[in-house]
Motif scaffolding. Structure first.
Motif, PDB file in Angstrom:
ATOM      1  N   PRO A  53     -60.463 -27.201 -94.083  1.00  0.00           N
ATOM      2  CA  PRO A  53     -59.189 -27.878 -94.381  1.00  0.00           C
ATOM      3  C   PRO A  53     -58.252 -27.995 -93.187  1.00  0.00           C
ATOM      4  CG  PRO A  53     -59.143 -25.639 -95.214  1.00  0.00           C
ATOM      5  CD  PRO A  53     -60.549 -25.894 -94.727  1.00  0.00           C
ATOM      6  N   ASP A  54     -58.446 -27.189 -92.164  1.00  0.00           N
ATOM      7  CA  ASP A  54     -57.552 -27.208 -91.009  1.00  0.00           C
ATOM      8  C   ASP A  54     -58.126 -27.974 -89.827  1.00  0.00           C
ATOM      9  OD1 ASP A  54     -55.717 -25.641 -92.406  1.00  0.00           O
ATOM     10  OD2 ASP A  54     -56.741 -23.797 -91.810  1.00  0.00           O
ATOM     11  N   ALA A  55     -59.120 -28.804 -90.078  1.00  0.00           N
ATOM     12  CA  ALA A  55     -59.707 -29.581 -88.982  1.00  0.00           C
ATOM     13  C   ALA A  55     -58.648 -30.511 -88.389  1.00  0.00           C
ATOM     14  CB  ALA A  55     -60.900 -30.387 -89.485  1.00  0.00           C
ATOM     15  N   PRO A  56     -58.439 -30.445 -87.064  1.00  0.00           N
ATOM     16  CA  PRO A  56     -57.430 -31.309 -86.443  1.00  0.00           C
ATOM     17  C   PRO A  56     -57.903 -32.760 -86.371  1.00  0.00           C
ATOM     18  CG  PRO A  56     -58.557 -29.999 -84.791  1.00  0.00           C
ATOM     19  CD  PRO A  56     -59.078 -29.546 -86.119  1.00  0.00           C
ATOM     20  N   GLU A  57     -57.005 -33.630 -85.939  1.00  0.00           N
ATOM     21  CA  GLU A  57     -57.289 -35.072 -85.893  1.00  0.00           C
ATOM     22  C   GLU A  57     -58.498 -35.430 -85.053  1.00  0.00           C
ATOM     23  OE1 GLU A  57     -54.129 -37.726 -84.876  1.00  0.00           O
ATOM     24  OE2 GLU A  57     -52.738 -36.726 -86.237  1.00  0.00           O
ATOM     25  N   MET A  58     -58.763 -34.665 -83.983  1.00  0.00           N
ATOM     26  CA  MET A  58     -59.876 -35.027 -83.113  1.00  0.00           C
ATOM     27  C   MET A  58     -61.227 -34.658 -83.706  1.00  0.00           C
ATOM     28  SD  MET A  58     -58.512 -32.004 -81.541  1.00  0.00           S
ATOM     29  CE  MET A  58     -57.493 -32.871 -80.442  1.00  0.00           C
ATOM     30  N   VAL A  59     -61.240 -34.039 -84.875  1.00  0.00           N
ATOM     31  CA  VAL A  59     -62.485 -33.729 -85.578  1.00  0.00           C
ATOM     32  C   VAL A  59     -62.679 -34.801 -86.640  1.00  0.00           C
ATOM     33  CG1 VAL A  59     -63.716 -32.065 -87.014  1.00  0.00           C
ATOM     34  CG2 VAL A  59     -62.219 -31.259 -85.165  1.00  0.00           C
ATOM     35  N   GLU A  60     -63.761 -35.537 -86.507  1.00  0.00           N
ATOM     36  CA  GLU A  60     -64.030 -36.628 -87.444  1.00  0.00           C
ATOM     37  C   GLU A  60     -65.292 -36.340 -88.234  1.00  0.00           C
ATOM     38  OE1 GLU A  60     -63.767 -40.617 -85.868  1.00  0.00           O
ATOM     39  OE2 GLU A  60     -62.532 -39.906 -84.189  1.00  0.00           O
ATOM     40  N   PHE A  61     -65.217 -36.602 -89.543  1.00  0.00           N
ATOM     41  CA  PHE A  61     -66.374 -36.483 -90.416  1.00  0.00           C
ATOM     42  C   PHE A  61     -66.950 -37.888 -90.561  1.00  0.00           C
ATOM     43  CE2 PHE A  61     -63.732 -33.057 -92.765  1.00  0.00           C
ATOM     44  CZ  PHE A  61     -63.916 -32.172 -91.731  1.00  0.00           C
ATOM     45  N   LEU A  62     -68.185 -38.062 -90.091  1.00  0.00           N
ATOM     46  CA  LEU A  62     -68.784 -39.394 -90.068  1.00  0.00           C
ATOM     47  C   LEU A  62     -70.121 -39.411 -90.780  1.00  0.00           C
ATOM     48  CD1 LEU A  62     -68.199 -40.289 -86.324  1.00  0.00           C
ATOM     49  CD2 LEU A  62     -67.030 -41.290 -88.273  1.00  0.00           C
ATOM     50  N   ASP A  63     -70.348 -40.472 -91.529  1.00  0.00           N
ATOM     51  CA  ASP A  63     -71.679 -40.698 -92.057  1.00  0.00           C
ATOM     52  C   ASP A  63     -72.591 -40.931 -90.856  1.00  0.00           C
ATOM     53  OD1 ASP A  63     -73.132 -41.436 -94.771  1.00  0.00           O
ATOM     54  OD2 ASP A  63     -73.860 -42.799 -93.209  1.00  0.00           O
ATOM     55  N   PRO A  64     -73.796 -40.354 -90.875  1.00  0.00           N
ATOM     56  CA  PRO A  64     -74.689 -40.526 -89.716  1.00  0.00           C
ATOM     57  C   PRO A  64     -74.886 -41.987 -89.286  1.00  0.00           C
ATOM     58  CG  PRO A  64     -75.541 -38.825 -91.138  1.00  0.00           C
ATOM     59  CD  PRO A  64     -74.362 -39.444 -91.863  1.00  0.00           C
ATOM     60  N   ALA A  65     -74.824 -42.917 -90.224  1.00  0.00           N
ATOM     61  CA  ALA A  65     -75.001 -44.329 -89.886  1.00  0.00           C
ATOM     62  C   ALA A  65     -73.852 -44.863 -89.030  1.00  0.00           C
ATOM     63  CB  ALA A  65     -75.131 -45.165 -91.161  1.00  0.00           C
ATOM     64  N   ASP A  66     -72.714 -44.165 -89.039  1.00  0.00           N
ATOM     65  CA  ASP A  66     -71.537 -44.624 -88.310  1.00  0.00           C
ATOM     66  C   ASP A  66     -71.316 -43.902 -86.983  1.00  0.00           C
ATOM     67  OD1 ASP A  66     -70.970 -46.307 -90.491  1.00  0.00           O
ATOM     68  OD2 ASP A  66     -69.854 -44.707 -91.501  1.00  0.00           O
ATOM     69  N   THR A  67     -72.091 -42.866 -86.714  1.00  0.00           N
ATOM     70  CA  THR A  67     -71.829 -42.010 -85.562  1.00  0.00           C
ATOM     71  C   THR A  67     -71.992 -42.736 -84.230  1.00  0.00           C
ATOM     72  OG1 THR A  67     -72.528 -40.095 -86.854  1.00  0.00           O
ATOM     73  CG2 THR A  67     -72.391 -39.807 -84.473  1.00  0.00           C
ATOM     74  N   LEU A  68     -73.053 -43.496 -84.059  1.00  0.00           N
ATOM     75  CA  LEU A  68     -73.286 -44.170 -82.783  1.00  0.00           C
ATOM     76  C   LEU A  68     -72.129 -45.101 -82.437  1.00  0.00           C
ATOM     77  CD1 LEU A  68     -74.984 -44.838 -80.296  1.00  0.00           C
ATOM     78  CD2 LEU A  68     -76.175 -46.553 -81.694  1.00  0.00           C
ATOM     79  N   ASN A  69     -71.737 -45.948 -83.345  1.00  0.00           N
ATOM     80  CA  ASN A  69     -70.661 -46.896 -83.058  1.00  0.00           C
ATOM     81  C   ASN A  69     -69.362 -46.175 -82.727  1.00  0.00           C
ATOM     82  OD1 ASN A  69     -72.271 -49.138 -83.359  1.00  0.00           O
ATOM     83  ND2 ASN A  69     -71.740 -49.434 -85.512  1.00  0.00           N
ATOM     84  N   ARG A  70     -69.055 -45.106 -83.470  1.00  0.00           N
ATOM     85  CA  ARG A  70     -67.822 -44.361 -83.213  1.00  0.00           C
ATOM     86  C   ARG A  70     -67.894 -43.649 -81.851  1.00  0.00           C
ATOM     87  NH1 ARG A  70     -62.722 -44.315 -82.765  1.00  0.00           N
ATOM     88  NH2 ARG A  70     -61.697 -42.346 -83.269  1.00  0.00           N
ATOM     89  N   ALA A  71     -69.039 -43.080 -81.536  1.00  0.00           N
ATOM     90  CA  ALA A  71     -69.197 -42.391 -80.252  1.00  0.00           C
ATOM     91  C   ALA A  71     -68.987 -43.371 -79.094  1.00  0.00           C
ATOM     92  CB  ALA A  71     -70.566 -41.740 -80.159  1.00  0.00           C
ATOM     93  N   ILE A  72     -69.607 -44.528 -79.174  1.00  0.00           N
ATOM     94  CA  ILE A  72     -69.458 -45.529 -78.106  1.00  0.00           C
ATOM     95  C   ILE A  72     -68.015 -46.012 -78.023  1.00  0.00           C
ATOM     96  CG2 ILE A  72     -70.112 -47.895 -77.438  1.00  0.00           C
ATOM     97  CD1 ILE A  72     -72.988 -47.132 -78.312  1.00  0.00           C
ATOM     98  N   GLU A  73     -67.376 -46.165 -79.164  1.00  0.00           N
ATOM     99  CA  GLU A  73     -65.969 -46.560 -79.171  1.00  0.00           C
ATOM    100  C   GLU A  73     -65.109 -45.512 -78.456  1.00  0.00           C
ATOM    101  OE1 GLU A  73     -62.582 -46.802 -82.610  1.00  0.00           O
ATOM    102  OE2 GLU A  73     -64.506 -47.726 -83.079  1.00  0.00           O
ATOM    103  N   LEU A  74     -65.340 -44.253 -78.744  1.00  0.00           N
ATOM    104  CA  LEU A  74     -64.565 -43.177 -78.113  1.00  0.00           C
ATOM    105  C   LEU A  74     -64.870 -43.048 -76.617  1.00  0.00           C
ATOM    106  CD1 LEU A  74     -64.837 -40.445 -80.878  1.00  0.00           C
ATOM    107  CD2 LEU A  74     -62.743 -41.587 -80.138  1.00  0.00           C
ATOM    108  N   LEU A  75     -66.106 -43.265 -76.262  1.00  0.00           N
ATOM    109  CA  LEU A  75     -66.509 -43.131 -74.870  1.00  0.00           C
ATOM    110  C   LEU A  75     -66.030 -44.314 -74.017  1.00  0.00           C
ATOM    111  CD1 LEU A  75     -70.070 -41.733 -75.513  1.00  0.00           C
ATOM    112  CD2 LEU A  75     -68.200 -40.521 -74.352  1.00  0.00           C
ATOM    113  N   GLY A  76     -65.816 -45.440 -74.706  1.00  0.00           N
ATOM    114  CA  GLY A  76     -65.289 -46.648 -74.096  1.00  0.00           C
ATOM    115  C   GLY A  76     -65.830 -46.948 -72.781  1.00  0.00           C
TER     116      GLY A  76
END
Length: 124
Positions: A101-124
């Motif tokens: 419950p105390d996970a900060p904003e920089m901790v994201e819960f992602l469906d595995p199907a969404d992880t690659l796109n989110r990682a690339i977005e963050l890595l920019g």
């Protein structure tokens, strides 16, 4: 130019890691201190750090007697501004929010199907 790095916990999908490497990022194993999969994640500092971390919730939800607890990892992520992507199926994400419950904003819960796109977005 230095390539951005992705620290990944043991068990991270090899297809995801391959896609990240082929997208121009380094993938480096990290350990939760129990599995000895790579560099111990608690030793992250300004000189030895990652641009993002990826793993599954069971790698950070330690038993009370284990040295590294989820809150410790959250503190590291906040201190060094490192996003942590935890892969969990969409239908289980609310349950994980109850466990962490105390996970900060920089901790994201992602469906595995969404992880690659989110990682690339963050890595920019």
């Amino acid at each position: 130019m230095t390539r951005k790095s992705v620290g990944y916990f043991e068990g991270t999908d090899s297809r995801l890691l391959t896609a990240l490497v082929l997208s121009g990022y380094d993938t480096i194993p990290v350990s939760n201190g129990v599995d000895h999969h790579g560099a111990y994640v608690a030793r992250i500092n300004h000189q030895a750090r990652y641009d993002i971390l990826i793993g599954y919730p069971h790698k950070i939800t330690a038993q009370p007697e284990e040295e590294l607890q989820a809150q410790d990892l959250f503190h590291i992520c906040k201190t060094y501004d490192i996003p942590l992507l935890l892969e969990v199926p969409a239908h289980l994400q609310e349950s994980l929010r109850q466990v962490l419950p105390d996970a900060p904003e920089m901790v994201e819960f992602l469906d595995p199907a969404d992880t690659l796109n989110r990682a690339i977005e963050l890595l920019g």
